[in-house]
Design an enzyme around this catalytic site. Structure first.
Site, PDB file in Angstrom:
ATOM      1  N   GLU A  70      -2.329   0.202   7.777  1.00 41.24           N
ATOM      2  CA  GLU A  70      -1.449  -0.867   7.290  1.00 41.24           C
ATOM      3  C   GLU A  70      -0.216  -0.299   6.590  1.00 41.24           C
ATOM      4  OE1 GLU A  70      -3.331  -3.575   4.573  1.00 41.24           O
ATOM      5  OE2 GLU A  70      -1.508  -4.749   4.280  1.00 41.24           O
ATOM      6  N   HIS A  83       2.936  -7.078   4.124  1.00 42.02           N
ATOM      7  CA  HIS A  83       1.603  -6.540   4.389  1.00 42.02           C
ATOM      8  C   HIS A  83       1.193  -6.868   5.807  1.00 42.02           C
ATOM      9  CE1 HIS A  83      -0.057  -5.530   0.280  1.00 42.02           C
ATOM     10  NE2 HIS A  83       1.112  -6.082  -0.021  1.00 42.02           N
ATOM     11  N   HIS A  99       0.831  -1.220   0.000  1.00 41.49           N
ATOM     12  CA  HIS A  99       0.000   0.000   0.000  1.00 41.49           C
ATOM     13  C   HIS A  99       0.865   1.269   0.000  1.00 41.49           C
ATOM     14  CE1 HIS A  99      -3.186  -2.902   0.618  1.00 41.49           C
ATOM     15  NE2 HIS A  99      -2.397  -3.450   1.517  1.00 41.49           N
ATOM     16  N   GLU A 107       1.988 -11.667   5.319  1.00 44.08           N
ATOM     17  CA  GLU A 107       0.989 -10.920   6.092  1.00 44.08           C
ATOM     18  C   GLU A 107       1.442 -11.007   7.547  1.00 44.08           C
ATOM     19  OE1 GLU A 107      -1.573  -9.299   4.823  1.00 44.08           O
ATOM     20  OE2 GLU A 107      -2.418 -10.371   3.092  1.00 44.08           O
TER      21      GLU A 107
HETATM   22 ZN   LIG Z   1      -2.245  -5.345   2.412  1.00 46.41          ZN
END
Ligand SMILES: [Zn+2]
Length: 256
Positions: A21, A74, A7, A139
């Protein structure tokens, strides 16, 4: 290796109680990168600031740089807050070095205290599908899990270290990373024919060299791109090649 912080800019990623995030991923990515660099890995980043890049642009960046590995970082989220926690890694399919790397990263993160939710195949994610090199998307815990956030904040350095260790162990096991000793033994003489801030200028110099029949490749060094023409084990060979380049009108520098 290219590190990709998820992002950024107009895209905050998942948001939970004001926590974004994009901020967590940037901080973690830069710290993982520092550790990898300290361990001799050449690291490039898709972003080092709060800017937006599409997933497609990220993949193109990695392909153009010709990196050997792509690691995207992420944080996860779940429709209901505080229901799921843990780490998971996503890869294009469950095979190859990327699979080993994803498993190794998860295992390392488990030792820091995360629940290991496993490695999953996601063939439709652009950064996994469009990258031409092994690619893993980690993640690092759920942003809408207070437990994961608490772990993320209080063990931040250990988490970065765990991801880096997962990468380094995988590369060492696969024989991709050489022991520092062998690296020293294999030091070669290389001829630098230009140092550029701009990659396009380096590419132009590379083309000029190739057009005139000289070998050439680009190598990133600090914030510069250097154009290298030839690697030689023996100093006299390197000096002879350097002389040929000089006769052809190129300014050269012998480096190791
Ligand atoms: Zn993400």
């Amino acid at each position: 290796m290219m590190l990709d912080s998820g992002h950024g800019g107009s895209d905050p990623g998942a948001v939970y109680r004001g926590r974004r995030e994009k901020d967590d991923t940037l901080r973690l990515t830069l710290t993982v990168g520092e550790i990898l660099q300290e361990n001799g890995i050449e690291v490039l980043y898709t972003r080092t600031t709060d800017v937006y890049l599409s997933p497609y642009e990220r993949a193109v960046e990695a392909n153009q740089a010709g990196v050997d590995f792509f690691l995207s970082i992420h944080r996860n989220s779940y429709p209901t807050d505080n229901e799921v926690m843990g780490v998971e890694s996503l890869i294009y399919d469950l095979s190859g070095l990327k699979y080993q790397m994803a498993q190794e990263i998860n295992e390392q993160l488990e030792t820091v205290g995360f629940v290991d939710l496993g490695v999953k195949a996601r063939p439709n994610l652009v950064v996994l599908k469009r990258t031409r090199m092994p690619a893993v998307l980690v993640e690092a815990g759920f942003i809408n899990s207070d437990t994961d956030n608490e772990l993320f904040d209080s063990n931040f350095q250990d988490i970065a270290q765990a991801i880096a260790t997962g990468v380094l162990d995988t590369l060492e096991n696969a024989g991709v990373l050489k022991e520092p000793e062998t690296l020293v033994e294999q030091t070669k003489y290389r001829i630098q024919v230009g140092l550029f801030r701009n990659r396009n200028n380096a590419a132009r110099q590379q083309e000029t060299l190739e057009d005139r029949g000289f070998p050439a490749y680009i190598d990133q060094w600090k914030q510069y791109y250097r154009v290298i023409s030839g690697e030689y084990d023996m100093l006299d060979e390197a000096v002879a090649a350097q002389r040929r380049l000089k006769r052809a009108g190129f300014e050269t520098l012998l480096i190791q």
